[in-house]
Write a protein that holds these residues in place. Structure first.
Motif, PDB file in Angstrom:
ATOM      1  N   LEU A  33      -2.887 -14.105 169.409  1.00 20.28           N
ATOM      2  CA  LEU A  33      -2.646 -14.228 167.971  1.00 20.28           C
ATOM      3  C   LEU A  33      -1.150 -14.118 167.658  1.00 20.28           C
ATOM      4  N   PHE A  34      -0.479 -13.175 168.298  1.00 21.73           N
ATOM      5  CA  PHE A  34       0.960 -12.995 168.089  1.00 21.73           C
ATOM      6  C   PHE A  34       1.715 -14.280 168.430  1.00 21.73           C
ATOM      7  N   TRP A  35       1.387 -14.865 169.584  1.00 19.78           N
ATOM      8  CA  TRP A  35       2.054 -16.078 170.059  1.00 19.78           C
ATOM      9  C   TRP A  35       1.833 -17.236 169.077  1.00 19.78           C
ATOM     10  N   ILE A  36       0.600 -17.398 168.581  1.00 20.43           N
ATOM     11  CA  ILE A  36       0.295 -18.496 167.660  1.00 20.43           C
ATOM     12  C   ILE A  36       1.010 -18.300 166.326  1.00 20.43           C
ATOM     13  N   ILE A  37       0.989 -17.076 165.795  1.00 19.88           N
ATOM     14  CA  ILE A  37       1.660 -16.836 164.517  1.00 19.88           C
ATOM     15  C   ILE A  37       3.160 -17.052 164.674  1.00 19.88           C
ATOM     16  N   LYS A  38       3.725 -16.561 165.749  1.00 20.32           N
ATOM     17  CA  LYS A  38       5.171 -16.675 165.973  1.00 20.32           C
ATOM     18  C   LYS A  38       5.587 -18.121 166.238  1.00 20.32           C
ATOM     19  N   ARG A  39       4.847 -18.821 167.099  1.00 23.98           N
ATOM     20  CA  ARG A  39       5.253 -20.149 167.579  1.00 23.98           C
ATOM     21  C   ARG A  39       4.543 -21.318 166.902  1.00 23.98           C
ATOM     22  N   GLY A  40       3.520 -21.041 166.075  1.00 22.96           N
ATOM     23  CA  GLY A  40       2.736 -22.121 165.485  1.00 22.96           C
ATOM     24  C   GLY A  40       1.732 -22.643 166.490  1.00 22.96           C
ATOM     25  N   SER A  41       0.966 -23.612 166.090  1.00 25.71           N
ATOM     26  CA  SER A  41      -0.057 -24.182 166.974  1.00 25.71           C
ATOM     27  C   SER A  41       0.041 -25.701 166.909  1.00 25.71           C
ATOM     28  N   THR A  69       9.396 -10.900 160.988  1.00 32.16           N
ATOM     29  CA  THR A  69       9.815 -10.091 162.131  1.00 32.16           C
ATOM     30  C   THR A  69       8.614  -9.865 163.047  1.00 32.16           C
ATOM     31  N   ASP A  70       8.869  -9.418 164.269  1.00 25.68           N
ATOM     32  CA  ASP A  70       7.767  -9.097 165.174  1.00 25.68           C
ATOM     33  C   ASP A  70       6.864  -8.026 164.561  1.00 25.68           C
ATOM     34  N   LYS A  71       7.465  -7.019 163.927  1.00 29.27           N
ATOM     35  CA  LYS A  71       6.668  -5.964 163.298  1.00 29.27           C
ATOM     36  C   LYS A  71       5.749  -6.543 162.222  1.00 29.27           C
ATOM     37  N   GLN A  72       6.256  -7.466 161.413  1.00 35.68           N
ATOM     38  CA  GLN A  72       5.429  -8.070 160.371  1.00 35.68           C
ATOM     39  C   GLN A  72       4.275  -8.876 160.973  1.00 35.68           C
ATOM     40  N   ILE A  73       4.535  -9.574 162.072  1.00 41.56           N
ATOM     41  CA  ILE A  73       3.469 -10.327 162.740  1.00 41.56           C
ATOM     42  C   ILE A  73       2.394  -9.368 163.239  1.00 41.56           C
ATOM     43  N   TRP A  74       2.797  -8.255 163.840  1.00 41.83           N
ATOM     44  CA  TRP A  74       1.819  -7.264 164.317  1.00 41.83           C
ATOM     45  C   TRP A  74       1.039  -6.662 163.142  1.00 41.83           C
ATOM     46  N   GLN A  75       1.701  -6.448 162.012  1.00 37.58           N
ATOM     47  CA  GLN A  75       0.986  -5.944 160.826  1.00 37.58           C
ATOM     48  C   GLN A  75      -0.036  -6.975 160.339  1.00 37.58           C
ATOM     49  N   LEU A  76       0.335  -8.231 160.356  1.00 35.46           N
ATOM     50  CA  LEU A  76      -0.609  -9.291 160.003  1.00 35.46           C
ATOM     51  C   LEU A  76      -1.833  -9.257 160.913  1.00 35.46           C
TER      52      LEU A  76
END
Length: 172
Positions: free
Chosen positions: A135-143, A156-163
């Motif tokens: 999930l982290f990879w997809i949110i960060k990099r798109g699909s 930020t990475d923290k915001q992605i983890w919160q998501l």
């Protein structure tokens, strides 16, 4: 009598929905091939009030270095609230709910115009197969091949983890 009337109204409504969604946008505009949605899946969408579950996906698998990542953000009220605010309102370039829906069912306002449809985060079968790292990879990099945008320049990475903490809460 009242049940019969409700049943008739429901059937007219379902027929109305099928008339729009069965002829979705062309897959290939040059030869006018259409993407027909099966009535069985459409009925699941209408009656469950959620997106299709489970979803067939061909999403690229994240590199092993991402797959092994564990969410470093603790599951607490502050992180869940921060994830909710991002998901519902603040995430850029687009708030997640617009595609994934308010409750994560993959049925947001924009979902009917997207092929493939957005991920259904409320589907236990779908979510149990996705690691936090994926999930982290997809949110960060798109699909690639979907409407899922890249967020690495906006979150930020923290915001992605919160998501991810918030998204995981759709499946109880």
């Amino acid at each position: 009598m009242a049940r019969a009337l409700i049943w008739i109204i429901l059937m007219v409504f379902v027929d109305f929905l099928f008339s729009f969604s069965a002829l979705s946008k062309p897959i290939n505009p040059e030869n006018r091939e259409f993407n027909f949605i099966s009535l069985e899946n459409e009925a699941k969408f209408v009656f469950a009030g959620l997106g299709i579950c489970p979803q067939n996906r061909n999403t690229r698998r994240a590199p092993i270095s991402y797959l092994e990542k564990l969410n470093p953000v603790p599951k607490n009220e502050a992180n869940l609230k921060a994830g909710e605010v991002l998901y519902q309102e603040k995430a850029k370039p687009t708030a997640c709910r617009l595609c994934h829906g308010y409750r994560g069912g993959g049925n947001g306002q924009l979902s009917m115009s997207l092929n493939p449809s957005p991920r259904n985060f409320s589907c236990t079968q779908t979510m149990k197969e996705l690691s936090d790292g994926q999930l982290f990879w997809i949110i960060k990099r798109g699909s690639k091949g979907t409407a899922m945008p890249i967020h690495e320049h906006h979150l930020t990475d923290k915001q992605i983890w919160q998501l991810i903490r918030y998204i995981r809460d759709f499946v109880k």
